[in-house]
Write a protein that holds these residues in place. Structure first.
Motif, PDB file in Angstrom:
ATOM      1  N   ASN A 111       5.564  15.015  -3.356  1.00  0.00           N
ATOM      2  CA  ASN A 111       4.888  15.059  -2.059  1.00  0.00           C
ATOM      3  C   ASN A 111       5.598  15.944  -1.042  1.00  0.00           C
ATOM      4  OD1 ASN A 111       2.821  13.397  -2.886  1.00  0.00           O
ATOM      5  ND2 ASN A 111       3.716  11.519  -2.033  1.00  0.00           N
ATOM      6  N   VAL A 112       6.865  16.260  -1.292  1.00  0.00           N
ATOM      7  CA  VAL A 112       7.628  17.171  -0.433  1.00  0.00           C
ATOM      8  C   VAL A 112       8.443  18.071  -1.356  1.00  0.00           C
ATOM      9  CG1 VAL A 112       9.332  17.411   1.397  1.00  0.00           C
ATOM     10  CG2 VAL A 112       7.793  15.439   1.404  1.00  0.00           C
ATOM     11  N   ALA A 168      10.480   3.770  -6.267  1.00  0.00           N
ATOM     12  CA  ALA A 168      11.935   3.563  -6.220  1.00  0.00           C
ATOM     13  C   ALA A 168      12.580   4.578  -5.300  1.00  0.00           C
ATOM     14  CB  ALA A 168      12.519   3.691  -7.623  1.00  0.00           C
ATOM     15  N   GLY A 169      13.747   4.190  -4.766  1.00  0.00           N
ATOM     16  CA  GLY A 169      14.577   5.151  -4.063  1.00  0.00           C
ATOM     17  C   GLY A 169      14.458   5.163  -2.562  1.00  0.00           C
ATOM     18  N   VAL A 170      13.582   4.339  -1.975  1.00  0.00           N
ATOM     19  CA  VAL A 170      13.446   4.317  -0.520  1.00  0.00           C
ATOM     20  C   VAL A 170      13.424   2.874  -0.028  1.00  0.00           C
ATOM     21  CG1 VAL A 170      12.289   6.540  -0.250  1.00  0.00           C
ATOM     22  CG2 VAL A 170      10.934   4.498  -0.726  1.00  0.00           C
ATOM     23  N   LEU A 171      13.921   2.694   1.198  1.00  0.00           N
ATOM     24  CA  LEU A 171      13.965   1.379   1.833  1.00  0.00           C
ATOM     25  C   LEU A 171      13.215   1.456   3.153  1.00  0.00           C
ATOM     26  CD1 LEU A 171      15.223  -1.541   1.982  1.00  0.00           C
ATOM     27  CD2 LEU A 171      17.119  -0.473   3.244  1.00  0.00           C
ATOM     28  N   ASP A 172      12.163   0.678   3.278  1.00  0.00           N
ATOM     29  CA  ASP A 172      11.365   0.627   4.500  1.00  0.00           C
ATOM     30  C   ASP A 172      12.126  -0.171   5.555  1.00  0.00           C
ATOM     31  OD1 ASP A 172       9.535   0.258   6.512  1.00  0.00           O
ATOM     32  OD2 ASP A 172       8.010  -0.701   5.264  1.00  0.00           O
ATOM     33  N   THR A 173      12.627   0.507   6.581  1.00  0.00           N
ATOM     34  CA  THR A 173      13.411  -0.179   7.618  1.00  0.00           C
ATOM     35  C   THR A 173      12.625  -0.340   8.917  1.00  0.00           C
ATOM     36  OG1 THR A 173      14.403   1.896   8.410  1.00  0.00           O
ATOM     37  CG2 THR A 173      15.576   0.705   6.669  1.00  0.00           C
ATOM     38  N   SER A 174      11.320  -0.238   8.858  1.00  0.00           N
ATOM     39  CA  SER A 174      10.510  -0.369  10.075  1.00  0.00           C
ATOM     40  C   SER A 174      10.716  -1.719  10.753  1.00  0.00           C
ATOM     41  CB  SER A 174       9.029  -0.163   9.753  1.00  0.00           C
ATOM     42  OG  SER A 174       8.585  -1.084   8.756  1.00  0.00           O
ATOM     43  N   PHE A 220      16.264  12.198  -2.168  1.00  0.00           N
ATOM     44  CA  PHE A 220      15.641  11.113  -2.950  1.00  0.00           C
ATOM     45  C   PHE A 220      16.325  10.917  -4.304  1.00  0.00           C
ATOM     46  CE2 PHE A 220      11.827  12.540  -0.381  1.00  0.00           C
ATOM     47  CZ  PHE A 220      11.879  11.469   0.513  1.00  0.00           C
ATOM     48  N   LEU A 221      17.664  11.000  -4.312  1.00  0.00           N
ATOM     49  CA  LEU A 221      18.421  10.725  -5.527  1.00  0.00           C
ATOM     50  C   LEU A 221      18.057   9.336  -6.048  1.00  0.00           C
ATOM     51  CD1 LEU A 221      20.761  11.475  -7.490  1.00  0.00           C
ATOM     52  CD2 LEU A 221      22.312  10.365  -5.855  1.00  0.00           C
ATOM     53  N   TYR A 222      17.816   9.224  -7.340  1.00  0.00           N
ATOM     54  CA  TYR A 222      17.408   8.000  -8.031  1.00  0.00           C
ATOM     55  C   TYR A 222      16.020   7.526  -7.589  1.00  0.00           C
ATOM     56  CZ  TYR A 222      22.452   7.747  -8.976  1.00  0.00           C
ATOM     57  OH  TYR A 222      23.747   8.034  -9.338  1.00  0.00           O
ATOM     58  N   GLY A 223      15.302   8.351  -6.850  1.00  0.00           N
ATOM     59  CA  GLY A 223      13.981   7.954  -6.375  1.00  0.00           C
ATOM     60  C   GLY A 223      12.866   8.344  -7.335  1.00  0.00           C
ATOM     61  N   SER A 224      11.698   7.772  -7.108  1.00  0.00           N
ATOM     62  CA  SER A 224      10.528   8.071  -7.937  1.00  0.00           C
ATOM     63  C   SER A 224      10.142   9.545  -7.799  1.00  0.00           C
ATOM     64  CB  SER A 224       9.347   7.196  -7.529  1.00  0.00           C
ATOM     65  OG  SER A 224       9.623   5.835  -7.760  1.00  0.00           O
ATOM     66  N   ASN A 255       0.830  -1.205   0.000  1.00  0.00           N
ATOM     67  CA  ASN A 255       0.000   0.000   0.000  1.00  0.00           C
ATOM     68  C   ASN A 255       0.862   1.252   0.000  1.00  0.00           C
ATOM     69  OD1 ASN A 255      -2.480  -1.363   0.018  1.00  0.00           O
ATOM     70  ND2 ASN A 255      -2.443  -1.569   2.244  1.00  0.00           N
ATOM     71  N   THR A 256       1.854   1.283   0.878  1.00  0.00           N
ATOM     72  CA  THR A 256       2.695   2.482   0.990  1.00  0.00           C
ATOM     73  C   THR A 256       3.670   2.623  -0.169  1.00  0.00           C
ATOM     74  OG1 THR A 256       4.325   1.304   2.331  1.00  0.00           O
ATOM     75  CG2 THR A 256       2.548   2.419   3.505  1.00  0.00           C
ATOM     76  N   THR A 257       3.928   1.530  -0.878  1.00  0.00           N
ATOM     77  CA  THR A 257       4.897   1.574  -1.982  1.00  0.00           C
ATOM     78  C   THR A 257       4.226   1.474  -3.353  1.00  0.00           C
ATOM     79  OG1 THR A 257       5.208  -0.832  -1.874  1.00  0.00           O
ATOM     80  CG2 THR A 257       6.701   0.545  -0.564  1.00  0.00           C
ATOM     81  N   ARG A 258       2.907   1.623  -3.375  1.00  0.00           N
ATOM     82  CA  ARG A 258       2.165   1.561  -4.644  1.00  0.00           C
ATOM     83  C   ARG A 258       2.485   0.266  -5.387  1.00  0.00           C
ATOM     84  NH1 ARG A 258       0.796   7.326  -6.860  1.00  0.00           N
ATOM     85  NH2 ARG A 258       0.899   8.542  -4.937  1.00  0.00           N
ATOM     86  N   ASN A 259       2.192  -0.825  -4.714  1.00  0.00           N
ATOM     87  CA  ASN A 259       2.456  -2.167  -5.266  1.00  0.00           C
ATOM     88  C   ASN A 259       3.941  -2.364  -5.598  1.00  0.00           C
ATOM     89  OD1 ASN A 259      -0.261  -3.019  -5.117  1.00  0.00           O
ATOM     90  ND2 ASN A 259      -0.717  -1.909  -7.016  1.00  0.00           N
ATOM     91  N   CYS A 260       4.779  -1.872  -4.702  1.00  0.00           N
ATOM     92  CA  CYS A 260       6.239  -2.021  -4.822  1.00  0.00           C
ATOM     93  C   CYS A 260       6.808  -1.354  -6.066  1.00  0.00           C
ATOM     94  CB  CYS A 260       6.635  -3.499  -4.793  1.00  0.00           C
ATOM     95  SG  CYS A 260       6.158  -4.364  -3.270  1.00  0.00           S
TER      96      CYS A 260
END
Length: 470
Positions: free
Chosen positions: A348-349, A317-323, A338-342, A309-314
């Protein structure tokens, strides 16, 4: 006279040939000597160059922090506006200045140690003071929203209300980085809390004595050979070294693997260029763009995607969920800005401007010994907040906003004294041997060719004289 001269020239040619052959022989012999010397000195055991560097505090490591100051906090909470941020920094701390502790050598060719953490503020390398205030995300609210069961959200909303808290708050740089008491969660929170007085470890690494290709490779971390975070054999691998050194005799075509506890995973770096550091040739390695690519682009990253859900069906790009390695707190790791990120991350920011030059990670590694002599580890710490029908301060915000808190540049560079020592003890003997090899081979070849040609000319003149006299 001519006959005597010819004999001397033939003798010179033979000598030249012998010198050239000797130089040629010294090449494999010299290479063998060099490799044996390097292997001996890069093993992690008392008495070697590697151990002296490895066991000491070494060159100080600095962490520069840039924090994100929110420019429109009320509009975000009250109107659902897109947050606008401005980075503030650097605020610089000396870290990794303490030597390894509890060093224990094991019989199986490994050595264990604890790596203590500490941070000392360096005003001269900072833009301001630790007491500078910024408008930042209230860490307790997204954390509590994610951790508290939904049936308790009314109570959470009450706690937020009676403490007059909101999604954003004014805090000092020191509080945001190292911790402050949060009245909502009734605990100390901070981006890097706890830090001072803690340990990154327990590490157990191969010494390389039995197999130099394994030197520095992590055998266990915190007593385990695998990570407990990702529930997948591939993603849970502890792969490579801690990036402070690698096996000697680097091959440009091969990736370097290392594990970093800051992001709870192993990564690889690729050779990009040859650079100079204080007169020493280095191989530069950088993280490839695929490191944090979406699983739709890099299927190997599928096991790092836990929440579709939070990654839009995976597909983000560009972030790693470390929760999963931060007790469920919704912390996301990325490259700065967010270099190389979606693109959605920067939509959003607002206020982010990624740059490969300033925001990518690199390692400069001396290719013969495998020692890392300069590096810049650049990562960004983000926290996700999302909308809520129950919690008032989250009523109007955009869903699943991954909000940047701070990005850091952890860096160190070989100092002049160590560079001179390294060149004298490691590189000078190698350079001298290579010079002898080349000199013998070149001089011998030149002497052989010159004497051979001269002997041939003398022989022709002598024969011509004999023909005339007859």
């Amino acid at each position: 006279m001519g006959c005597s001269c010819k004999h001397w020239l033939i003798a010179g040619a033979v000598l030249g040939a012998l010198l050239a052959v000797l130089g040629g022989i010294l090449i494999p012999v010299g290479d063998s000597v060099i490799r044996d010397t390097v292997r001996k000195e890069t093993v992690i055991e008392p008495g070697t160059t590697a151990y002296e560097i490895w066991s000491s505090a070494g060159v100080p490591v600095y962490r520069q922090f840039w924090l994100f100051d929110v420019q429109n906090p009320l509009e975000v909470v009250e109107n659902g506006s897109t947050p606008v941020v401005v980075e503030r920094g650097p605020y610089t701390y000396k870290t990794r200045y303490l030597p390894k502790e509890n060093i224990t050598v094991h019989r199986n060719g490994t050595v264990a140690f604890l790596l203590p953490a500490g941070a000392v503020f360096v005003p001269s390398m900072s833009i301001g003071q630790e007491e500078d205030r910024i408008t930042a995300l209230n860490l307790g609210i997204p954390a509590a929203h994610a951790l508290f069961p939904e049936k308790t959200h009314k109570l959470l909303n009450f706690l937020i209300s009676i403490n007059n808290a909101s999604l954003f708050q004014s805090r000092t740089v020191k509080e945001m980085l190292w911790g402050y008491y949060d009245p909502v969660t009734m605990r100390t929170v901070g981006v890097f809390y706890p830090y001072n007085g803690t340990f990154d470890g327990y590490y157990n690494v191969h010494t390389g004595k039995e197999d130099i290709s394994k030197v520095g490779v992590i055998d266990r971390w915190k007593g385990e050979r695998e990570l407990p975070y990702w529930k997948d054999n591939y993603c849970d691998m502890i792969n490579g070294t801690d990036a402070s050194s690698f096996a000697p005799f680097l091959d440009k075509k091969k990736e370097l693997f290392f594990f970093t506890s800051d992001i709870c995973r192993s990564v690889s770096a690729e050779f990009t260029d040859t650079v100079d550091l204080k007169g020493i040739e280095m191989y530069r390695y950088m993280l490839p763009p695929l490191t944090l690519a979406a699983p739709t682009v890099n299927p190997a990253n599928k096991c790092y995607c836990h929440n579709e859900n939070t990654t839009r069906n995976c597909s983000v790009a560009g972030v790693l969920d470390t929760s999963s390695c931060r007790e469920g707190v919704p912390i996301y790791i990325s490259l700065p800005h967010f270099l190389y990120g979606s693109e959605i991350l920067r939509e959003n920011v607002l206020g982010l401007d990624p740059s490969e030059t300033y925001h990518n990670t690199f390692l400069d590694v001396e290719p013969t010994t495998g020692f890392t002599m300069r590096f810049a580890k650049r990562i960004q710490i983000n926290m996700m907040y999302t909308s809520s029908n129950v919690i008032k301060v989250l009523n109007k915000v955009k869903e699943h906003t991954i909000f940047p808190l701070v990005w850091l540049n952890e860096t160190a560079e070989l100092d002049d004294e160590t560079a001179d020592m390294f060149k004298a003890e490691m590189l000078s003997p190698i350079t001298m041997l290579e010079t002898v090899q080349v000199t013998l081979l070149s001089l011998g070849s030149v002497v052989f060719v010159v004497c051979s040609i001269a002997a041939y000319i003398v022989h022709r003149k002598s024969k011509k004289g004999q023909d005339l006299s007859s």
